[in-house]
Design an enzyme around this catalytic site. Structure first.
Site, PDB file in Angstrom:
ATOM      1  N   PHE A   1       0.807  -1.223   0.000  1.00  0.00           N
ATOM      2  CA  PHE A   1       0.000   0.000   0.000  1.00  0.00           C
ATOM      3  C   PHE A   1       0.846   1.282   0.000  1.00  0.00           C
ATOM      4  CE2 PHE A   1       0.408  -1.566   4.397  1.00  0.00           C
ATOM      5  CZ  PHE A   1       0.969  -0.460   5.021  1.00  0.00           C
TER       6      PHE A   1
ATOM      7  N   ARG B   1      -1.465   8.932  21.468  1.00  0.00           N
ATOM      8  CA  ARG B   1      -1.692   7.695  20.715  1.00  0.00           C
ATOM      9  C   ARG B   1      -2.994   7.013  21.158  1.00  0.00           C
ATOM     10  NH1 ARG B   1       1.326   5.722  16.426  1.00  0.00           N
ATOM     11  NH2 ARG B   1       0.601   3.611  16.135  1.00  0.00           N
TER      12      ARG B   1
ATOM     13  N   HIS C   1      -1.993  11.476  12.116  1.00  0.00           N
ATOM     14  CA  HIS C   1      -0.749  10.738  12.384  1.00  0.00           C
ATOM     15  C   HIS C   1      -0.275  11.118  13.774  1.00  0.00           C
ATOM     16  CE1 HIS C   1       3.333   9.192  12.142  1.00  0.00           C
ATOM     17  NE2 HIS C   1       3.681  10.324  12.727  1.00  0.00           N
TER      18      HIS C   1
HETATM   19  P1  IDP Z   1       0.413   4.401  12.617  1.00  0.00           P
HETATM   20  O1  IDP Z   1      -0.021   5.566  11.739  1.00  0.00           O
HETATM   21  O2  IDP Z   1      -0.716   3.948  13.525  1.00  0.00           O
HETATM   22  O3  IDP Z   1       1.695   4.664  13.366  1.00  0.00           O
HETATM   23  P2  IDP Z   1       1.918   2.784  10.686  1.00  0.00           P
HETATM   24  O4  IDP Z   1       2.076   1.299  10.694  1.00  0.00           O
HETATM   25  O5  IDP Z   1       3.100   3.630  10.991  1.00  0.00           O
HETATM   26  O6  IDP Z   1       0.679   3.129  11.654  1.00  0.00           O
HETATM   27  O7  IDP Z   1       1.340   3.154   9.236  1.00  0.00           O
HETATM   28  C1  IDP Z   1       1.343   4.482   8.764  1.00  0.00           C
HETATM   29  C2  IDP Z   1       0.052   4.735   7.991  1.00  0.00           C
HETATM   30  O8  IDP Z   1      -0.020   3.851   6.857  1.00  0.00           O
HETATM   31  C3  IDP Z   1      -1.226   4.454   8.759  1.00  0.00           C
HETATM   32  O9  IDP Z   1      -1.623   5.525   9.602  1.00  0.00           O
HETATM   33  C4  IDP Z   1      -2.223   4.214   7.653  1.00  0.00           C
HETATM   34  O10 IDP Z   1      -2.680   5.442   7.070  1.00  0.00           O
HETATM   35  C5  IDP Z   1      -1.363   3.469   6.627  1.00  0.00           C
HETATM   36  N1  IDP Z   1      -1.457   1.996   6.789  1.00  0.00           N
HETATM   37  C6  IDP Z   1      -0.831   1.238   7.723  1.00  0.00           C
HETATM   38  N2  IDP Z   1      -1.099  -0.068   7.574  1.00  0.00           N
HETATM   39  C7  IDP Z   1      -1.929  -0.134   6.500  1.00  0.00           C
HETATM   40  C8  IDP Z   1      -2.565  -1.259   5.829  1.00  0.00           C
HETATM   41  O11 IDP Z   1      -2.431  -2.437   6.206  1.00  0.00           O
HETATM   42  N3  IDP Z   1      -3.334  -0.944   4.745  1.00  0.00           N
HETATM   43  C9  IDP Z   1      -3.504   0.341   4.305  1.00  0.00           C
HETATM   44  N4  IDP Z   1      -2.934   1.402   4.896  1.00  0.00           N
HETATM   45  C10 IDP Z   1      -2.158   1.173   5.997  1.00  0.00           C
HETATM   46 MG    MG Z   2       3.597   4.930  12.597  1.00  0.00          MG
END
Ligand code: IDP
Ligand code: MG
Length: 165
Positions: free
Chosen positions: A58, A90, A124
């Site tokens: 993605f 968070r 974020h």
């Molecule tokens: P976080 O924002 O909760 O720290 P991260 O794993 O750092 O999570 O991922 C960054 C961003 O990437 C997420 O906020 C979301 O927008 C997107 N994202 C994360 N995992 C997925 C997924 O499995 N499918 C689609 N988008 C995802």
């Molecule tokens: Mg993150």
């Protein structure tokens, strides 16, 4: 422990006029905002910010999303500062997947998964102290922050700068 954390209201949050609601929710933490600015996110900044996800399927859509290609080309970037800032923010933000996030969390209340599978989760927040430091130094210059949170130094630079005419 006093901490700082990067908060971005993502392009979907701005497009949906959620800024006021999200800031109100974040004010429940009683943390201080020590920096804030609107940023038009360019590709290099987006790719660096999400570099830990560059091998994910993605990733391309995620970069388009944070650059605002699906909404508005801007994010609101802020630093929240105070006691246990990272876990407080968070927890209010909720889980990454907006459908799994607690319904009263910011992501649970306002996020969605698009038909192409992008998690549009409106905000974020830094995950831990190490990421917070990396992200804050990526998004902000030292003199944009009103508290000295990390060591900095003065350098003399001759460079072009846009000024008022
Ligand atoms: P976080 O924002 O909760 O720290 P991260 O794993 O750092 O999570 O991922 C960054 C961003 O990437 C997420 O906020 C979301 O927008 C997107 N994202 C994360 N995992 C997925 C997924 O499995 N499918 C689609 N988008 C995802
Ligand atoms: Mg993150």
């Amino acid at each position: 422990m006093i901490q700082q954390t990067l908060v971005l209201i993502k392009p979907d949050g701005l497009k949906k006029s959620l800024t006021g609601n999200i800031l109100t929710r974040l004010s429940e933490t009683r943390l201080d905002i020590i920096a804030a600015k609107i940023v038009s996110v360019h590709r290099e900044l987006a790719e660096e910010h999400y570099r830990h996800l560059k091998d994910k399927p993605f990733f391309r859509d995620l970069i388009k999303y944070i650059c605002g290609e699906f909404h508005k080309r801007k994010v609101l970037a802020m630093i929240y500062y105070g006691e246990e800032a990272i876990s407080k923010v968070r927890e209010l933000a909720g889980a990454t997947n907006p459908e799994e996030a607690d319904a009263v969390s910011i992501r649970g209340a306002y996020g969605r998964i698009t038909t192409s599978g992008v998690y549009e989760n409106v905000i974020h927040v830094s995950a831990n102290e190490e990421e917070a430091e990396r992200e804050i130094k990526l998004w902000f210059e030292p003199d944009e922050i009103i508290v000295d949170i990390y060591p900095s130094k003065i350098v003399k630079k001759e460079m072009e700068k846009k000024v008022w005419v």
